[in-house]
Structures are given as structure tokens and as C-alpha cells.
Design a protein around this motif. Structure first.
Motif, PDB file in Angstrom:
ATOM      1  N   GLN A 186      -2.472   4.648   1.563  1.00 30.21           N
ATOM      2  CA  GLN A 186      -3.043   4.516   2.899  1.00 30.21           C
ATOM      3  C   GLN A 186      -4.072   3.382   2.934  1.00 30.21           C
ATOM      4  O   GLN A 186      -4.088   2.572   3.875  1.00 30.21           O
ATOM      5  CB  GLN A 186      -3.701   5.830   3.330  1.00 30.21           C
ATOM      6  N   GLY A 233      -1.032   3.204  10.797  1.00 28.07           N
ATOM      7  CA  GLY A 233      -2.380   3.022  11.297  1.00 28.07           C
ATOM      8  C   GLY A 233      -2.417   2.740  12.780  1.00 28.07           C
ATOM      9  O   GLY A 233      -1.853   3.465  13.598  1.00 28.07           O
ATOM     10  N   ALA A 281      -3.811  -0.191   4.936  1.00 24.60           N
ATOM     11  CA  ALA A 281      -4.879  -0.533   5.879  1.00 24.60           C
ATOM     12  C   ALA A 281      -5.375  -1.955   5.629  1.00 24.60           C
ATOM     13  O   ALA A 281      -5.637  -2.710   6.574  1.00 24.60           O
ATOM     14  CB  ALA A 281      -6.028   0.462   5.757  1.00 24.60           C
TER      15      ALA A 281
END
Length: 267
Positions: free
Chosen positions: A171, A228, A175
Motif C-alpha cells: 500500500q 488510493g 501510494a
């Protein structure tokens, strides 16, 4: 030592390699006995695995065409694997011959094959870098002026992120990559999940524990989070055959392809 070497992309024909296994599934020639043995074990665990791999490739074609038709003329394909038929640059160039494509892989054998394939193309480039170090990828792209990150980019992470364990924090990696892309950029990804056929996926995961990169299936919610702030385009995150299909696909058939697929756009 063999497992650590394989994670670093060091060549070892005795260690089943996920890129060479993928090549074997697709009928390629760049694989060794260890790869074939483990690939056949995976197929025994899921007899529909070859169809799954083909559906994953088919999604790439549809997704890249879609992005190119939206005006995307530069692509960043991370974790590309060994060259096969209908690579990203071939699909993109069918829409826009001037599109630029940068391939990234951490496996030295993959990079060597890719560079040989792309030697005569001025619009494509292959770089050796690791998805687990996104700053390294972005630095090379900027420093070599391979892509203009001030304009929209089509980024792909196809059948790649499920080879990152939770401790690598996929993650956070995604990002960082998303943040470097300009508004209007697109992200296409596929990711293994046990949501649909958990027993089958568990068997395949056991096989991949004996390869260069064990897999970590994730839930629909976890995969969606990888996008995201990128807004998913229709039809959202779905089983790969259901993403803008070119033929009728039943839900029963689609769930056997236990890869989620989607394309998102940065506002």
C-alpha cells in the motif's frame, strides 16, 4: 540463500522462477526444468490456471487500448515479466505509434530478454529496478528522461503486487508511485484473490511457496485500496474477464479467474 538470491533477481536455473513459469504457461521457450515442474504442480492444483493466465493477458490488451484511446501516450509497466506476444508497446502503438513505453523488472534475465527485444525501438526502454524501491524507479525515469512525469502516464502493475508480502507494505509502495503521477494518469492492475474460490487459491499458494516469489492473495477491499485516490472507471474492480469484455462471460466462468482487475484515473 537460494530464496534470497531469487528475490534479488539473481539467476539460478534450479530455483523455480515466477517469470519463467509464466512464460511456460503461455507456451514460451524461456524456462527450465525446475520452472516446468513447479508450473505443472500449479496447474494440477488449479486445472483452469492456463485460462486464468490468458485472461490476465487479455485484460492487458483491453486496458492499454482503453488508456491509449483516452489520450495516454506514455506507459510505465512495472513487473513486466518475460516478453510474450502482444506486449504493452505493441498494443499502445496500434493506437498511437508515437506512444512511449518503459518496462521495469527486478529480474536480470527478464531485463536482458526485454532489452534484446526492444533494441531497435526508439519508443521503448527496459530498466532494471525493484518495485519494492519505488523511489529508485522514479529516479531512473526522471534522470534518463524516459517519460515526462509532468504529463499523464498509464502505469501498470499486472499480476505483480500479490508477490509482495504484507511486510513489504504494497500500500505504501503504490501510494509513492501514485503521488509521482500527474492528474489524468491511469493505473491498471490485476491481483490474485481468494474471495471467489478460496480452496483452489490456497492450493496454488502452497505451490508458489516453493518458487522465487510466494504469493499473497488479497481481498477486494485490500486490492481496491491499492488504487488510493485514483477513481475506478466502469465497471470498477471485477474479475479480470468481466472488465469491458469482448465476449459474453458468465459470473460462474469469471470467478474461476481469481484475479481482480481494474483501471483507475487520477483526478
Amino acid at each position: 540463500m537460494a530464496d534470497e538470491e531469487s528475490r534479488l533477481g539473481i539467476f539460478d536455473a534450479k530455483v523455480p522462477n515466477i517469470a519463467r513459469m509464466y512464460d511456460y504457461y503461455l507456451g514460451g521457450k524461456d524456462h527450465y526444468e525446475a520452472d516446468r515442474v513447479r508450473a505443472e504442480e500449479a496447474v494440477a492444483a488449479d486445472p483452469t490456471l492456463i485460462d486464468l493466465i490468458k485472461e490476465n493477458r487479455a485484460f492487458i490488451g483491453r486496458a492499454v487500448r482503453y488508456m491509449a484511446e483516452q489520450g495516454i501516450d506514455q506507459f510505465l509497466d512495472i513487473g513486466t515479466g518475460l516478453p510474450t506476444q502482444q506486449n504493452v508497446h505493441q498494443i499502445a502503438h496500434a493506437v498511437n505509434p508515437d506512444a512511449r513505453v518503459v518496462y521495469v523488472d527486478y529480474d536480470e534475465q527478464v531485463v536482458a530478454h526485454g532489452r534484446a527485444l526492444l533494441a531497435d525501438s526508439e519508443q521503448t526502454e527496459m530498466i532494471h529496478a525493484d518495485l519494492r524501491r519505488p523511489a529508485e524507479i522514479l529516479d531512473r525515469v526522471r534522470r534518463k528522461q524516459l517519460l515526462d512525469l509532468g504529463r499523464p502516464v498509464g502505469m501498470l502493475t499486472i499480476a505483480t503486487l500479490h508477490f509482495l508480502p504484507d511486510e513489504d507494505d504494497p500500500q505504501a509502495i503504490m501510494a509513492e508511485l501514485r503521488a509521482a503521477l500527474a492528474p489524468g494518469s491511469h493505473l491498471a492492475l490485476t491481483h490474485a484473490s481468494a474471495d471467489g474460490v478460496p480452496d483452489v487459491v490456497a492450493k496454488v499458494v502452497e505451490v508458489y511457496k516453493k518458487t522465487s516469489a510466494p504469493g499473497t492473495p488479497r481481498t477486494r477491499e485490500q486490492v481496491t485500496a491499492l488504487f488510493g485516490e485514483f477513481a475506478l472507471v466502469d465497471p470498477g474492480l471485477v474479475w479480470a474477464p468481466l472488465w469491458r469484455p469482448e465476449r459474453h462471460v458468465s459470473m460462474e466462468e469469471a470467478v474461476q479467474t481469481w484475479f481482480y482487475a481494474g483501471v483507475g484515473r487520477k483526478p
